[in-house]
Motif scaffolding. Structure first.
Motif: not given
Ligand code: TYD
Length: 230
Positions: A198-210, A212-223
């Motif tokens: 879950r991510i708070n979508g009320a933040g700025t586009i950049e903040d939400v994107h950051r 998202v990237i953090e989570k996806v980077a973790g997933l890619l590293a695990r894969k």
């Protein structure tokens, strides 16, 4: 983004003969969910662009699709009463079935990253809010691939509606009325699947994107680590 990338089967970058892209065995399936006006589409685009820059083969897609089922679904946005609750549910499932068979599964088999704007948690929440049993809807969707990661972007329904009106200069359609979105948000809030972030979508586009990237980077590293271990 080239609109041909949507539902056109596989985009060029995912085709077998492309040797210059990074592939992940079994692919990676990431979806964005949430009520209307949370900024999902922007985040889907930003994530797809980032992953492409990193060298991955990416398919950017969405539901409802542009198929005949998707077109029928869009007609419901102005007149939802033309079908029963069950027929409405069947339309979303038929659209997904085609989407999975023609776009998602082939892309994952080819080792691509699929990023989808909405998937089956939307059916659970929206058709659940429309009076169908959320657990029954989830069971009906068990035949489809489970995402590796589902971002649920969360904002207050009133804020989502304000964004639809101000930024897109559109009137909320039947699915987007506040009373309906409050029910939809409540069902999203009760979901407990372990692939949900879950991510708070009320933040700025950049903040939400950051985030998202953090989570996806973790997933890619695990894969990647799992691949190394095999
Ligand atoms: P949306 O992402 O807003 O598409 P667009 O930008 O093309 O309007 O989705 C359209 C609507 O469809 C949205 O209000 C949620 C609804 N929906 C469902 O009710 N069930 C579903 O399974 C899906 C995928 C979407």
């Amino acid at each position: 983004m080239n609109t041909d990338d949507f539902q056109s089967g596989q985009s060029d970058e995912c085709k077998h003969d492309r040797k210059d892209v990074l592939r992940i065995p079994g692919g990676l399936f990431i979806v964005f969910e949430g009520i209307d006006g949370t900024g999902k589409s922007t985040q889907v685009r930003l994530l797809a662009e980032k992953l492409r820059k990193l060298g991955y083969a990416v398919i950017q897609t969405r539901e409802p699709t542009d198929s005949l089922y998707g077109q029928k679904i869009r007609e419901l946005f102005t007149d939802r009463t033309s079908v029963s609750q069950d027929e409405e549910l069947q339309l979303f499932i038929a659209d997904r079935d085609q989407h999975v068979r023609e776009v998602i599964t082939p892309a994952l088999s080819d080792g691509c990253i699929v990023v989808s704007d909405r998937y089956y948690l939307s059916t659970v929440a929206y058709q659940g809010a429309n009076g169908m049993d959320p657990d029954m809807i989830l069971k009906k969707n068990a035949v489809f691939p489970v995402p590796d990661l589902a971002f649920i972007l969360e904002i207050k329904p009133a804020q989502g509606i304000e964004r639809i009106q101000n930024q897109r200069n559109e009137h909320p359609n039947t699915f987007e009325e506040e009373a309906n979105l409050l029910k939809v948000a409540e069902i999203f809030a009760a979901m407990e699947q372990d692939f949900i972030k879950r991510i708070n979508g009320a933040g700025t586009i950049e903040d939400v994107h950051r985030q998202v990237i953090e989570k996806v980077a973790g997933l890619l590293a695990r894969k990647t680590m799992n691949q190394g271990g095999n």
